[in-house]
Design a protein around this motif. Structure first.
Motif, mmCIF file in Angstrom:
data_model
loop_
_atom_site.group_PDB
_atom_site.id
_atom_site.type_symbol
_atom_site.label_atom_id
_atom_site.label_comp_id
_atom_site.label_asym_id
_atom_site.label_seq_id
_atom_site.Cartn_x
_atom_site.Cartn_y
_atom_site.Cartn_z
ATOM 1 N N ARG A 1 0.836 -1.217 0.000
ATOM 2 C CA ARG A 1 0.000 0.000 0.000
ATOM 3 C C ARG A 1 0.860 1.251 0.000
ATOM 4 O O ARG A 1 0.503 2.288 -0.518
ATOM 5 N N ARG A 2 2.022 1.139 0.637
ATOM 6 C CA ARG A 2 2.883 2.305 0.760
ATOM 7 C C ARG A 2 3.531 2.663 -0.576
ATOM 8 O O ARG A 2 3.702 3.833 -0.907
ATOM 9 N N THR A 3 3.896 1.628 -1.342
ATOM 10 C CA THR A 3 4.749 1.878 -2.507
ATOM 11 C C THR A 3 4.085 1.617 -3.856
ATOM 12 O O THR A 3 4.488 2.192 -4.865
ATOM 13 N N GLN A 4 3.079 0.752 -3.884
ATOM 14 C CA GLN A 4 2.514 0.355 -5.167
ATOM 15 C C GLN A 4 1.122 0.896 -5.416
ATOM 16 O O GLN A 4 0.588 0.746 -6.513
ATOM 17 N N ILE A 5 0.539 1.449 -4.389
ATOM 18 C CA ILE A 5 -0.823 1.955 -4.522
ATOM 19 C C ILE A 5 -0.869 3.354 -3.907
ATOM 20 O O ILE A 5 -0.198 3.616 -2.904
ATOM 21 N N GLY A 6 -1.673 4.212 -4.480
ATOM 22 C CA GLY A 6 -1.950 5.481 -3.820
ATOM 23 C C GLY A 6 -3.425 5.496 -3.468
ATOM 24 O O GLY A 6 -4.257 4.996 -4.217
ATOM 25 N N ILE A 7 -3.762 6.046 -2.309
ATOM 26 C CA ILE A 7 -5.171 6.061 -1.886
ATOM 27 C C ILE A 7 -5.560 7.476 -1.492
ATOM 28 O O ILE A 7 -4.841 8.156 -0.753
ATOM 29 N N VAL A 8 -6.703 7.880 -1.954
ATOM 30 C CA VAL A 8 -7.264 9.187 -1.546
ATOM 31 C C VAL A 8 -8.684 8.925 -1.062
ATOM 32 O O VAL A 8 -9.462 8.283 -1.757
ATOM 33 N N PHE A 9 -8.991 9.419 0.128
ATOM 34 C CA PHE A 9 -10.309 9.208 0.715
ATOM 35 C C PHE A 9 -11.164 10.464 0.584
ATOM 36 O O PHE A 9 -10.701 11.537 0.218
ATOM 37 N N GLN A 10 -12.414 10.287 0.975
ATOM 38 C CA GLN A 10 -13.336 11.421 0.888
ATOM 39 C C GLN A 10 -12.963 12.486 1.926
ATOM 40 O O GLN A 10 -13.001 13.673 1.647
ATOM 41 N N GLN A 11 -12.637 12.077 3.159
ATOM 42 C CA GLN A 11 -12.292 13.055 4.196
ATOM 43 C C GLN A 11 -11.279 12.429 5.161
ATOM 44 O O GLN A 11 -10.958 11.240 5.067
ATOM 45 N N GLU B 1 -14.598 8.366 -3.604
ATOM 46 C CA GLU B 1 -15.435 9.583 -3.577
ATOM 47 C C GLU B 1 -14.637 10.792 -3.134
ATOM 48 O O GLU B 1 -14.975 11.450 -2.156
ATOM 49 N N PRO B 2 -13.584 11.127 -3.809
ATOM 50 C CA PRO B 2 -12.689 12.193 -3.344
ATOM 51 C C PRO B 2 -13.328 13.570 -3.350
ATOM 52 O O PRO B 2 -12.814 14.479 -2.717
ATOM 53 N N THR B 3 -14.433 13.737 -4.080
ATOM 54 C CA THR B 3 -15.039 15.070 -4.120
ATOM 55 C C THR B 3 -16.317 15.125 -3.293
ATOM 56 O O THR B 3 -17.101 16.062 -3.426
ATOM 57 N N GLY B 4 -16.526 14.131 -2.457
ATOM 58 C CA GLY B 4 -17.765 14.056 -1.676
ATOM 59 C C GLY B 4 -17.993 15.288 -0.805
ATOM 60 O O GLY B 4 -19.118 15.665 -0.532
ATOM 61 N N ASN B 5 -16.935 15.926 -0.334
ATOM 62 C CA ASN B 5 -17.070 17.079 0.551
ATOM 63 C C ASN B 5 -16.761 18.393 -0.136
ATOM 64 O O ASN B 5 -16.588 19.413 0.523
ATOM 65 N N LEU B 6 -16.654 18.375 -1.463
ATOM 66 C CA LEU B 6 -16.263 19.603 -2.162
ATOM 67 C C LEU B 6 -17.454 20.200 -2.907
ATOM 68 O O LEU B 6 -18.410 19.493 -3.269
ATOM 69 N N ASP B 7 -17.329 21.482 -3.154
ATOM 70 C CA ASP B 7 -18.361 22.138 -3.970
ATOM 71 C C ASP B 7 -18.159 21.738 -5.438
ATOM 72 O O ASP B 7 -17.153 21.127 -5.804
ATOM 73 N N SER B 8 -19.088 22.101 -6.279
ATOM 74 C CA SER B 8 -19.070 21.598 -7.677
ATOM 75 C C SER B 8 -17.866 22.127 -8.432
ATOM 76 O O SER B 8 -17.245 21.413 -9.230
ATOM 77 N N ALA B 9 -17.510 23.359 -8.197
ATOM 78 C CA ALA B 9 -16.363 23.927 -8.929
ATOM 79 C C ALA B 9 -15.088 23.198 -8.546
ATOM 80 O O ALA B 9 -14.287 22.825 -9.418
ATOM 81 N N SER B 10 -14.901 23.010 -7.256
ATOM 82 C CA SER B 10 -13.695 22.301 -6.802
ATOM 83 C C SER B 10 -13.709 20.869 -7.301
ATOM 84 O O SER B 10 -12.669 20.314 -7.656
ATOM 85 N N SER B 11 -14.892 20.282 -7.313
ATOM 86 C CA SER B 11 -15.001 18.896 -7.786
ATOM 87 C C SER B 11 -14.588 18.786 -9.248
ATOM 88 O O SER B 11 -13.801 17.924 -9.628
ATOM 89 N N GLN B 12 -15.127 19.701 -10.059
ATOM 90 C CA GLN B 12 -14.771 19.683 -11.482
ATOM 91 C C GLN B 12 -13.266 19.823 -11.651
ATOM 92 O O GLN B 12 -12.628 19.138 -12.459
ATOM 93 N N SER B 13 -12.708 20.717 -10.886
ATOM 94 C CA SER B 13 -11.263 20.970 -10.962
ATOM 95 C C SER B 13 -10.491 19.702 -10.596
ATOM 96 O O SER B 13 -9.518 19.339 -11.259
#
Lengths: 949, 244
Positions: B81-91, B167-179
């Protein structure tokens, strides 16, 4: 491990206020331990230096404790001829009175308080200020006398082997010179200092007005100054000039002879921890003054280089006369060292409890932190942090808290102890000593507390499954786990009870108590805190909620959600109250059941070797209805009770049965007085106090073997009586044999038995004369009259039973207050744990509080809800502390009974318990206050924003 | 690159046993930006967790970058997980007391890499993501979008072949999500890595190359989004879900 350190620092800095609270917990615990250790070490070193001063540095001693036959010049000459002996000198001891006749212009009661300015107080504080409106002050001549314990001092030899530290002047060099300690100077100036009152002696100075020398007394050549002082200032100046000081003459009052004038050449500081007034004279001068020419109480030997003291003692022992004992000084001091080492065990036990409390607070605080950081820890695991790294980060947090706490706490504890010692400097001459052992315990204990406290959170954090932690929902602890905890805690408490109830030998009960019973009780009550807190909120939650005006459901659910957190915090808070309850219950039981039931003599006179003439003189006084001489000898007893009994140090009190029973009012628990009296007169029987019966299991009809030095003899017990308190008196005044051989309990037999069966025909000396007073006599007057009458008989002290009881009661009372202060400090430490809990509770539920505010709860209702939780914890802690204190008292009762034979009836001191409850509740609410006030200032939207990462 | 073959996974929910995945087959051969879409309870998060080696399937195989990740031990999975995968969570992506650059270099710190190199790599990644001026800011001083970019920088620290985003954009507004979606698409192309994003938003899926529609524990459809806009993707998604 670098990653673990980074995570540890991050964890600490994430919640700085809580990290500081945990740090303070450890620091205060360390301060408490180090402070107590420093105080104990200082007292111990003072005792040791007093002991070394008493024993000296010679290699060997020949002593004849308690025998009427002293050592003589012949023996001294003999040992000087031994090739292995480089030097040998005899030492003489005596008790006698010193008197100072002085002019006085400033009139005031003789008994005043000195200033706290150490040695060499000048005259301005020896009496009150003169009345400022007095135009002139006429002179009177007063005499002040004090009973002094004398030792011979031989220049050259004693300068090396038993030096006396002086504050002023020098030691005597000829027969007309004397050195004394500051206590003697104070008494001869008419000062009765706090040290004198609180020390082990009850000495009151004798003061009287003598006819002015102009009326033709023998010492008409004494310069007494002008008959009138023309002003208060002149009076003060004159008083100072004619005060007792170096260069002034005082009188030594020998028995049946005119007073001997001696010049004061040296003044030593007061004895450590109070103690008797002391004086030193050349051996020949002291021998002549006390009619002991050619006699010695001990002979000290200095060996040639390379000679081994134990070997020489073993080789030459056979050449000693009867009753003379040749022993190395190391052996003599070993008893003290043994006793002092026992104190260290007490310190370790107390420190362990203090640091376990701290560890529990850290455990609770850090576990709360782990739970709160669950998601964060889960993310770390997701991105590749190993379990070991997560666990190590928690351990490092504990290590940092423990180490920082010790660095803060140890100096703080030493500083506090130094302050206390300085405060009492005028009363007790104690030198500050650094307890390297105690400090090590404090520092290492702090670090271990931090590590122990971090161990469970580390384990919990490491075993966290990242997936479960990411999707964690609020889980209520299972009921079954609470029942399990209850069962384990009750089992531990039962273990304590069984151990103390059924262990019935001194060694067994002590070891089992320290190793098993005490830890079981401690951990048992800690664990009990969890189900008890739940129980308190279930049973009393509604009442508390109503009292504070909060919804009961909210209160109950919040406690139920985290019962371990609340329960362990209550556990940490209970320790101080438990200590207070135990000490006050036991202390008052002690005062009531032991001291209260002791039948002290009406009055008593103590000395080193009182003569028959002194007894006759006392009997001739109208206030004295009866006087009986007593001899005090330290022996060893053994006998079969339940299994073989090892040799136990005991006090043998020898008396004349006929006069003793006529005078003493004692209660017979077993046996008949008439039969016992006959057997005692025959000399083959003894009677024992009930403590002896209780602790040794020996009673009427049993045989006891009594050993003194090389002689041993069997006696039959012909009676068991309530304690006449004579053993307490003898211990109180350090009578009997020397060198801190404290005896537990006493046996009573005739002086005839002592002489014929243990002392080889030598007449036992009289160290104590027990007096019965005529009806209607006043204590203070009797003591003063007896002291005046006994001035020439070399007494050490005169006291009354009532005064002695008051002194001991006072000492018990002071001890209770000192321990209560320690208990209070323990509660303060624990209250920091409460503060940590409250802060964590608020931080973890900010969103919940935000919702409450949003739906209409006032800010004060939310605050009261948090205070209600604190109150539940406080009440739980108070209940736990009371129960633990009472169970601890039961353990103490059993220890006293089995080890010392003292049977106590425990009656809880509800007033002290009530005060303890109030303190616990007040401290808890105060500890919660800052966080609650901060919560009250937050707006709902701030609280609701807590849901964002 | 990524191959899931007949993957089953179930778990206990109270007294019940829930079959979250019932024979998932999923293949990603080429680098690109991919989405997994499905209704709530369809198993998409469960699948992502398996792909991230956070859990193991009851049956089936998962091969990632040539390695069978369903057979890894716990410690091997941690290093993977440390070296071969990257993970981004909603919050809760970032450690609150660490700065942006410290968060970004965290994988290297955990690996015990040389601090200077780790710092340099983290700075470079953050600069490329437009956060050069924010290196020393703590998360509470960053906007939601900025926080997610720091999380992406952290995830890319060891240049893994695959990046998983839940769901990385679950807590973001639409503009930030699009970005953010645009950014992820760019990264996938520039770095030639596969980015697999779990989402329920058709707007997000429109940025992706393909969308795997998951329903009832299986991959029902693969929608190729070339030529489709947001509404087209939404329509195809709705059809796919209705058909299942």
């Amino acid at each position: 491990m670098r990653a673990a350190w980074r995570l540890a620092i991050s964890s600490l800095s994430q919640r700085p206020s809580r990290s500081v609270l945990l740090l303070l917990v450890v620091a205060l615990s360390a301060a408490l331990v180090c402070g107590v250790a420093t105080a104990m070490a200082s007292v111990t070193e003072s005792l040791r230096s007093r002991m070394v001063g008493a024993v000296g540095t010679a290699d060997l001693k020949i002593v004849t404790p308690a025998s009427a036959k002293p050592l003589d010049d012949e023996l001294l000459a003999k040992v000087r001829r031994w090739p292995e002996v480089r030097a040998a000198e005899g030492r003489l001891r005596a008790a006698a009175a010193l008197r100072a006749v002085r002019p006085v212009w400033i009139q005031k009661d003789a008994v005043t308080e000195p200033r706290r300015d150490g040695i060499g107080n000048n005259a301005s504080n020896s009496s009150s200020l003169p009345r400022s409106d007095a135009p002139s002050l006429p002179r009177t001549v007063r005499s002040f006398a004090v009973n002094v314990y004398f030792e011979s001092f031989r220049p050259g030899f004693d300068d090396v082997h038993r030096p006396v530290t002086l504050a002023q002047g020098r030691m005597p060099l000829n027969a007309t010179e004397i050195a004394v300690d500051q206590t003697v100077i104070d008494r001869l100036r008419g000062i009765e200092s706090n040290a004198a009152r609180r020390s082990g002696t009850l000495s009151a100075l004798i003061s009287g007005t003598v006819p002015d020398v102009e009326e033709g007394r023998a010492d008409a050549d004494q310069d007494l100054g002008p008959a009138v002082a023309t002003s208060p200032d002149q009076a003060r100046t004159l008083q100072e000039k004619y005060q007792v000081a170096i260069g002034q003459q005082i009188e030594f009052i020998p028995a049946g002879k005119p007073p001997i004038k001696l010049t004061i050449v040296g003044i030593a500081p007061p004895g450590v921890l109070g103690g008797r007034p002391r004086g030193w004279m050349l051996p020949d001068a002291l021998a002549l003054a006390t009619d002991q020419a050619g006699r010695y109480n001990e002979i000290e030997l200095v060996l040639e280089t390379g000679a081994n003291a134990e070997t020489v003692a073993a080789n030459r022992r056979g050449e000693m006369p009867d009753d003379a004992v040749l022993q190395s000084t190391a052996k003599v001091t070993s008893n003290l060292e043994q006793n002092l080492r026992a104190n260290q065990i007490g310190l370790i036990v107390a420190s362990t409890m203090a640091f376990l409390s701290a560890a529990f607070i850290i455990l609770t605080g850090m576990t709360t932190g782990v739970v709160e950081r669950q998601r964060e820890l889960a993310i770390l695991r997701c991105i590749g942090a190993a379990r070991l790294q997560i666990a190590a980060s928690q351990i490092f947090v504990g290590l940092l808290i423990g180490t920082a706490g010790s660095l803060l706490g140890a100096p703080l504890g030493i500083a506090i102890a130094s302050l206390v010692i300085w405060w009492f400097q005028a009363d007790f001459k104690i030198e500050l000593a650094f307890p390297w052992f105690g400090l090590s315990v404090g520092v290492i204990g702090s670090i271990i507390a931090g590590l122990l406290g971090a161990a469970f959170p580390a384990w919990r954090a490491a075993r966290m499954e990242p997936l479960k932690a990411l999707t964690a929902r609020a889980d209520l602890p299972k009921r079954s786990s609470l029942w399990k905890v209850l069962a384990i805690s009750l089992l531990m408490l039962l273990t304590h009870y069984l151990v103390v109830t059924f262990a019935n030998t001194p060694n067994a009960i002590f070891i089992l108590y320290v190793a098993i019973a005490l830890p079981c009780m401690f951990f048992g009550y800690f664990l009990l805190g969890v189900p008890l807190t739940t129980g308190v909120v279930e049973v009393g939650g509604r009442a508390i909620a109503r009292l504070l005006g909060v919804p009961a459901t909210l209160l109950q659910r919040s406690i139920r959600r985290t019962p371990y957190r609340h329960g362990f915090t209550a556990g940490a808070l209970m320790a101080g109250l438990a200590l207070m309850v135990a000490i006050w219950t036991q202390g008052s039981s002690f005062a009531r059941d032991w001291l209260g039931k002791m039948q002290f003599p009406d009055a008593f006179v103590t000395g080193l070797a009182l003569s028959d003439k002194s007894v006759d003189k006392l009997r001739s006084m109208p206030e004295i209805a009866g006087a009986t001489p007593l001899s005090i000898v330290r022996v060893e007893t053994s006998g079969n009770s339940i299994g073989p009994m090892r040799n136990l140090k005991t006090t043998f009190i020898g008396f004349d049965p006929d006069s003793f029973f006529r005078m003493m009012n004692i209660t017979w628990l077993q046996g008949d007085q008439a039969l016992a009296q006959k057997r005692l007169n025959d000399g083959d029987a003894i009677i024992v106090a009930r403590e002896f019966l209780a602790s040794k299991g020996l009673g009427l009809g049993d045989r006891v073997s009594v050993r003194y030095q090389s002689r041993s003899s069997d006696f039959e017990i012909v009676g068991v009586v309530t304690s006449p308190g004579l053993d307490v008196v003898s211990n109180f005044f350090d009578l009997g044999d020397m060198y801190v051989d404290q005896a537990v309990s006493a046996v009573f037999g005739s002086r005839k038995a002592l002489r014929d069966r243990l002392l080889g025909g030598n007449e036992p000396p009289t160290q104590l004369i027990s007096l019965s007073l005529a009806p209607g006599t006043e204590d203070a007057k009797v003591a003063a009259d007896v002291r005046a009458a006994m001035m020439e008989f070399g007494v050490l002290d005169v006291g009354t039973g009532r005064t002695l009881k008051n002194v001991i009661n006072g000492a018990i009372g002071r001890s209770l207050y000192i321990v209560s202060a320690i208990a209070l400090m323990s509660k303060l430490v624990a209250s920091l744990g409460v503060a940590n809990l409250i802060v964590a509770a608020i931080e973890g539920r900010r969103f919940e509080f935000g919702v409450l505010r949003a739906v209409g709860a006032s800010r004060w209702m939310v605050c009261r809800l948090v205070l209600a939780e604190a109150l539940v914890v406080a009440i739980s802690a108070a209940v736990l502390g009371t129960l633990m204190g009472l169970q601890g008292s039961y353990g103490g009762k059993r220890l006293n009974s089995v080890i010392a034979g003292i049977d106590l009836t425990l009656r809880p001191q509800w007033d002290a318990i009530g005060i303890g409850w109030l303190i616990v509740i007040a401290l808890t609410l105060l500890a919660a206050a800052p966080a609650v006030i901060a919560l009250s200032r937050q707006e709902p939207r701030e609280l609701l924003a807590a849901v964002k990462g | 690159m990524l191959l899931c073959s007949n993957v089953y996974k179930s778990y206990h929910l109270g007294e019940r046993r829930v079959a979250a995945l019932r024979g998932v087959d999923l293949t990603i051969d080429d680098p690109g930006f991919y989405a997994i879409m499905g209704r709530s309870g369809s198993g998409k998060s469960t699948l992502l967790h398996l792909l991230a080696a956070l859990d193991k399937p009851d049956e089936g195989t998962i091969t990632l970058a040539g390695q069978r990740i369903d057979r890894l031990s716990e410690s091997q999975a941690t290093v993977f997980r440390r070296t071969q995968i990257g993970i981004v969570f909603q919050q809760f992506n970032l450690i609150p007391t660490l700065t942006a650059v410290e968060n970004a270099e965290l994988p290297a710190i955990l690996s015990g890499d040389e601090p200077a190199k780790a710092r340099a790599r983290a700075k470079d990644l953050l600069a490329r993501l437009g956060l050069a001026e924010r290196l020393d800011h703590r998360p509470d001083a960053l906007s939601g979008g900025e926080q997610q970019r720091v999380a992406i920088a952290r995830a890319l620290h060891y240049a893994p072949p695959i990046l998983l985003a839940d769901e990385p954009t679950g807590n973001l507004d639409s503009a930030s999500s699009q970005s953010l979606w645009g950014l992820l698409a760019e990264i996938a192309i520039e770095r030639k890595i596969s980015i697999v994003m779990v989402t329920h938003e058709p707007a997000a899926a429109a940025h992706c190359r393909s969308v795997f529609v998951i329903a009832d524990g299986r991959v029902k459809t693969r929608i190729e989004t070339e030529g489709l806009d947001e509404s087209g993707v939404a329509a195809r998604y709705q059809q796919s879900v209705a058909a299942s």
